[in-house]
Every structure is written in C-alpha cells, then in structure tokens.
Scaffold this active site. Structure first.
Site, PDB file in Angstrom:
ATOM      1  N   ASN A 122       0.802  -1.226   0.000  1.00 30.12           N
ATOM      2  CA  ASN A 122       0.000   0.000   0.000  1.00 30.12           C
ATOM      3  C   ASN A 122       0.834   1.275   0.000  1.00 30.12           C
ATOM      4  O   ASN A 122       0.364   2.325  -0.410  1.00 30.12           O
ATOM      5  CB  ASN A 122      -0.953   0.010   1.196  1.00 30.12           C
ATOM      6  CG  ASN A 122      -0.304  -0.445   2.466  1.00 30.12           C
ATOM      7  OD1 ASN A 122       0.235  -1.555   2.535  1.00 30.12           O
ATOM      8  ND2 ASN A 122      -0.309   0.389   3.483  1.00 30.12           N
ATOM      9  N   GLN A 140      -4.662  -4.446  -1.945  1.00 25.90           N
ATOM     10  CA  GLN A 140      -4.162  -3.407  -2.854  1.00 25.90           C
ATOM     11  C   GLN A 140      -3.866  -3.954  -4.247  1.00 25.90           C
ATOM     12  O   GLN A 140      -3.459  -3.194  -5.124  1.00 25.90           O
ATOM     13  CB  GLN A 140      -2.902  -2.754  -2.264  1.00 25.90           C
ATOM     14  CG  GLN A 140      -3.135  -2.016  -0.969  1.00 25.90           C
ATOM     15  CD  GLN A 140      -3.888  -0.695  -1.168  1.00 25.90           C
ATOM     16  OE1 GLN A 140      -4.085  -0.236  -2.283  1.00 25.90           O
ATOM     17  NE2 GLN A 140      -4.316  -0.089  -0.071  1.00 25.90           N
ATOM     18  N   SER A 176     -10.899  -6.075   0.464  1.00 21.01           N
ATOM     19  CA  SER A 176     -11.706  -5.011   1.053  1.00 21.01           C
ATOM     20  C   SER A 176     -12.446  -4.266  -0.057  1.00 21.01           C
ATOM     21  O   SER A 176     -11.829  -3.861  -1.052  1.00 21.01           O
ATOM     22  CB  SER A 176     -10.777  -4.044   1.792  1.00 21.01           C
ATOM     23  OG  SER A 176     -11.526  -2.996   2.334  1.00 21.01           O
ATOM     24  N   ALA A 177     -13.769  -4.071   0.123  1.00 23.81           N
ATOM     25  CA  ALA A 177     -14.562  -3.451  -0.956  1.00 23.81           C
ATOM     26  C   ALA A 177     -14.205  -1.989  -1.171  1.00 23.81           C
ATOM     27  O   ALA A 177     -14.261  -1.486  -2.293  1.00 23.81           O
ATOM     28  CB  ALA A 177     -16.053  -3.583  -0.636  1.00 23.81           C
ATOM     29  N   HIS A 178     -13.798  -1.279  -0.090  1.00 20.80           N
ATOM     30  CA  HIS A 178     -13.637   0.169  -0.261  1.00 20.80           C
ATOM     31  C   HIS A 178     -12.364   0.561  -0.998  1.00 20.80           C
ATOM     32  O   HIS A 178     -12.120   1.744  -1.239  1.00 20.80           O
ATOM     33  CB  HIS A 178     -13.779   0.911   1.079  1.00 20.80           C
ATOM     34  CG  HIS A 178     -12.629   0.817   2.023  1.00 20.80           C
ATOM     35  ND1 HIS A 178     -11.669   1.791   2.108  1.00 20.80           N
ATOM     36  CD2 HIS A 178     -12.312  -0.110   2.952  1.00 20.80           C
ATOM     37  CE1 HIS A 178     -10.797   1.459   3.046  1.00 20.80           C
ATOM     38  NE2 HIS A 178     -11.164   0.306   3.574  1.00 20.80           N
ATOM     39  N   THR A 207     -24.930 -11.133  11.553  1.00 22.67           N
ATOM     40  CA  THR A 207     -25.914 -10.906  10.494  1.00 22.67           C
ATOM     41  C   THR A 207     -25.253 -10.222   9.293  1.00 22.67           C
ATOM     42  O   THR A 207     -24.516  -9.252   9.451  1.00 22.67           O
ATOM     43  CB  THR A 207     -27.065 -10.026  11.032  1.00 22.67           C
ATOM     44  OG1 THR A 207     -27.616 -10.691  12.167  1.00 22.67           O
ATOM     45  CG2 THR A 207     -28.146  -9.805   9.989  1.00 22.67           C
ATOM     46  N   CYS A 259       0.896   8.027  11.603  1.00 20.48           N
ATOM     47  CA  CYS A 259       0.661   9.189  12.453  1.00 20.48           C
ATOM     48  C   CYS A 259      -0.578   8.979  13.289  1.00 20.48           C
ATOM     49  O   CYS A 259      -1.082   9.892  13.903  1.00 20.48           O
ATOM     50  CB  CYS A 259       0.543  10.438  11.616  1.00 20.48           C
ATOM     51  SG  CYS A 259      -0.506  10.267  10.189  1.00 20.48           S
TER      52      CYS A 259
END
Ligand code: PLP
Length: 502
Positions: free
Chosen positions: A154, A182, A202-204, A240, A328
């Site tokens: 990343n 990534q 990861s979808a985002h 769920t 950070c």
C-alpha cells in the site's frame, strides 16, 4: 466571477470513492430489502439469495468457487483470521515468514501470535520492497508452517510474484496467506492460477463501500472461525450479513474488468508524473519499482530535506489529498515501518509522500498536480508559515503577550499528548475554534505527532491568517527531545497563573 476550488484526490490507496453502479445497487437494497437472510420466510429467502449472488460475483472475479469466499467486515477482520489459522499449520510448525512491509492489519495479529510463542521471520525486501523466491529460500526453515506475503504494498505500490512464491511455499509443505487488498482491480488476479491458500479483500479499495470485505480460503486449506456466534457463512463467520454492503461489494466486483481496462492509461500518466517531476526537481527519488513492477497509480517519492507533514498541509491547501509515508495515528511520529524496511533512514521516510491516483485520473488532473508540485518545490510559498523545530521553541516565544496556542487533536476523544500550558484544544474537523480569533495575532499550532497542525495552518492561511507557526514533529517530538524545557514552561506557567491563557 465565482471560481470553484480545484480538488484532486491522490489518495486512492487509503480509500476509493463509491462508484455510481455501487451506489445504485446499494440504494436498491436500502430502500427495498429489510429482511435478515437467516429467516425462513419469503423476504428472508430473497435476502439469502442476494448474499449468495454477491458471493458468486466476487468468486467469479477471482476465478474461484463461491464456497471459498467468506464475507467479513473488511480486510482487517479477514487478516485477523491469521490468529485462528496459525494453530492449524502442519505438524505443529510454529514459525511464520512474513513481509515486514505488511499493513498493520496483518502485523498486529502476527505480533499477538509472537506473544503466543510463534517465531516470526521477517523476509528482507530490496530497495523497492521486492521479495522473491530466492529471498524465501535464503531464510527458510522446516519449522515454517505459514508464509504471510501481500500481493501489492500500500505504500510503495510494489507488486509481488505470488505464483512463484506459492509454488515454493507448497513445495516446502507450508501454506500461503496473502493480503490482496491493494492488488485487486490493479492487476489481474486469478486465485486458482496463483495458488495462494488464504487471501483478504476489502470493498472500499475498489470503489465499493467501507465496512465489508472477504476472506478467501482455498478448498481443503485448514480453517477455524475467528468470529463466533450465529451460524452465518456456513458456520465460518458469525454475524448478520450486511446486505446493502454486500450488494455494493458485488457491484464493485462486477466492475473489476472495467478497472483493469483502465490500468495501462493510468500507468502512463504515473510515468509522466515521474518523468516531469524528475526534470524540474532532480533531487527526488522514487521508492516505487519502475515499470510494471508496481500498482499502476501508486508512486512513493522522497523529497530530501522536506518535511512530509508540512508538504501534506501545503498540498491540502491546493486541494490535493495525498498521504505521508509515516504512521501518524498513534500520536507518535515514528517513521513508516514499510519505508524503513526498504532501507530508508527515518529522515528520508519523513520526507516521503505517497500519491495514489484513481482509475479515472485524467491528463488535466495530472497537469494540475504537476503545476502545484512545481509551486511547492520551486517557489517560496512555504515561507508563509513558520515551522518551529522542537529546538527552536523558546520561553520568550511561548510567553509573548498576544500569542494564541491551539492544540489540534485528530479526534475529539483521542487521549494524546498533554497540550502546552494555556493551549486551546480543538479537533481537526472543528472550525469553531478559530472563528473568534483575530487573523492578525500570532498563532502557534501544535498537535500530537506533527501531522495535523500543518494541515490546519494551511487551512487558516486560506482564511487570511498571516502570523502562523507550527510545531514540527508535534508535542511527541518536543517531549522526546526537550523534556526539561517542557517541565520548565509548565512550572513557569503555573507561577504566572497562566497569564497568557486566552
Ligand atoms: N490491508 C491493506 C494492504 C490495506 O491497504 C488496508 C487498508 O488500508 C487494509 C488491509 C485494511 O482494510 P479494511 O479497511 O477493509 O479493514
């Protein structure tokens, strides 16, 4: 005439905007599907069908069977399965070889395994973060049961030859877990061909929603659930199902071929960025592997002598979002572990920026980004804000009559460093703190680790504030380098009854 401020998002490795097709798919579910997929009646059955459809969509994008996909709340949860999987490795092998440039969502579960007496062996990446079979071979031992090797990094964008590494790992009787967050949408991924045993997604990061992802478990690979409770996901992940998020993930997965179709154009734009910036600022160096060895839109660049925190604030001032190669979040200014793993000194890591362009990055946006970099690197705009290194701070400066000190917290409830005496405290997203301030008066901005104060300072500059100073490396830096000075000003301010307190 009214002119809109230009905004260019160059931080797509942090997250991607939700695409139109994803939004449409999610809205449909949010407005018309209310049922729990575990319920037996009609709406419940429809909801269950939707979950299975999403599973098929993701599986098809990865060229695997749907039964290998377990939905999770994101890649962090998928990666945490390392903790339930490691104990299942062959004949009790308790060593794990891993890429030290992994995301914290991998490193933290590994750290907990190490506390539980697993032996961690860090592979040794080269200058560009590359690790290959030869590196695994050099460090291999028969005690290794699991290799944890990401598909794309990343921070540097490095892409890895997982197929060759999977073959080597299997030949040596071990399993391969790969964080492919990534890599998805940036390089073709055929999991059947790659042969990895476990993978996280990861979808985002592919224009889908946040809070949903998946774990791939190859048929026959040992598995034990991490999340326990109900029997969802065939007893493999309790909780769920998040229907609207799964609809979004499925739409994003269906669009992966579209993303892949845009990668060569994107790579060309990145190459132009690298070429042009090298022309007008020859001191720059790049940590991203050249050519096709990296994600198409990621570039990590080191600008010697410049502070990345300050640069980020300046880029933000011009509407460009980018990332620093330094962690950070913890309120400490540690240099990025990924950058130090490839041999960068802490100073060089603190002079490093990561730009990650999106799939729709355009030549016009590139021209704007280059124009702003030219202004920042060659101009004198930086002089508009004074940067005080911890060593520059004096009693006279701090106790001058009109000085206002504002301490910026990333999140309102974050327990960070103790602010300087007499500081006002405000959150990064809160604008109320400066509204009653006089733009003419001297203002010192502090923060925990040196990242948030420059961002705020450049925002204030835009609002007409002129006499602005920021404390570099934050209060963490001051505490580390000048604890005596801190103690003295605290004592002094107690004696003076906080006279300068607003
Ligand atoms: N792994 C990598 C390589 C990432 O870049 C990220 C996100 O920054 C994650 C894991 C965590 O993913 P999520 O936000 O879905 O938990």
């Amino acid at each position: 005439m009214f002119r809109l401020r230009k905004k260019v998002n160059c931080d797509h490795n942090a997250t991607t905007p939700v695409s139109r097709s994803v939004r449409k798919a999610m809205l449909k579910i949010l407005t018309s599907f209310q049922a729990n997929p575990s319920t037996p009646y009609r709406d419940g059955r429809l909801a269950a069908q939707l979950v299975e459809g999403a599973r098929q969509d993701l599986a098809a994008a990865l060229n695997v069977g749907p039964d290998t996909i377990i939905f999770t709340s994101g890649a962090t949860e998928a990666n945490n399965h390392l903790r339930s999987i490691a104990p299942l490795m062959p004949s009790g092998r308790r060593s794990i070889i891993y890429n030290p440039m992994e995301h914290p969502a991998v490193l933290e579960p590994l750290r907990l395994l190490a506390e539980d007496s697993y032996k961690l062996i860090a592979a040794e990446p080269d200058r560009y973060g590359r690790i290959g079979v030869a590196d695994l071979k050099r460090q291999w031992s028969d005690e290794i049961g699991l290799a944890v090797l990401m598909g794309a990094n990343n921070e540097t964008g490095t892409l890895y030859d997982l197929k060759a590494m999977a073959e080597f790992v299997h030949l040596n009787g071990a399993f391969l877990f790969s964080d492919l967050v990534q890599a998805l949408g940036k390089t073709p991924l055929d999991l059947t061909d790659l042969g990895v045993d476990y993978a996280s997604f990861s979808a985002h990061k592919i224009y889908g929603p946040k809070g949903v992802g998946a774990l791939y478990v190859k048929t026959g690979a040992p598995f034990a659930p991490f999340m326990v409770g109900g029997g969802q996901e065939n007893g493999r992940r309790a909780g769920t199902e998040s229907l609207h998020n799964l609809a979004g993930l499925a739409a994003a997965a269906r669009d992966i071929p579209v993303l892949l179709g845009k990668t060569s154009g994107l790579r060309q734009l990145k190459e132009t960025f690298i070429e042009k910036i090298s022309e007008f600022y020859p001191r720059v160096s790049f940590n991203t592997p050249p050519g096709s060895g990296s994600q198409p839109g990621t570039v990590s660049l080191t600008l010697p002598g410049l502070d990345n925190a300050f640069l980020l604030g300046q880029l933000d001032f011009h509407g460009i979002s980018a990332a620093a190669g330094s962690a950070c979040r913890t309120g400490e200014n540690d240099p990025s572990h990924a950058l130090t793993a490839i041999g960068l000194s802490p100073e060089a890591a603190r002079s490093t920026l990561r730009l990650s362009f999106g799939h729709d990055f355009s030549p016009r946006e590139l021209a704007y980004v280059l124009k702003i970099f030219k202004i920042i690197l060659l101009g004198d705009e930086h002089k508009r804000i004074t940067v005080l290194k911890p060593g520059d701070l004096t009693e006279d400066f701090l106790f001058q009559k009109d000085l206002t000190v504002i301490h910026i917290k990333r999140f309102p409830r974050f327990q960070g460093q103790k602010p300087l005496p007499g500081s006002r405290v405000t959150a990064l997203a809160d604008s109320s703190a400066w509204e009653e301030l006089k733009p003419a008066g001297p203002l010192l901005l502090t923060c925990d680790a040196g990242y948030d104060a420059p961002i705020m300072a450049w925002r204030l500059r835009r609002r007409g504030f002129k006499n602005l100073s920021v404390l570099a490396f934050g209060l963490w830096g001051l505490k580390m380098t000048r604890p005596d000075f801190l103690a003295r000003i605290e004592a002094l301010s107690r004696e003076e009854g906080n006279e300068h307190e607003p």
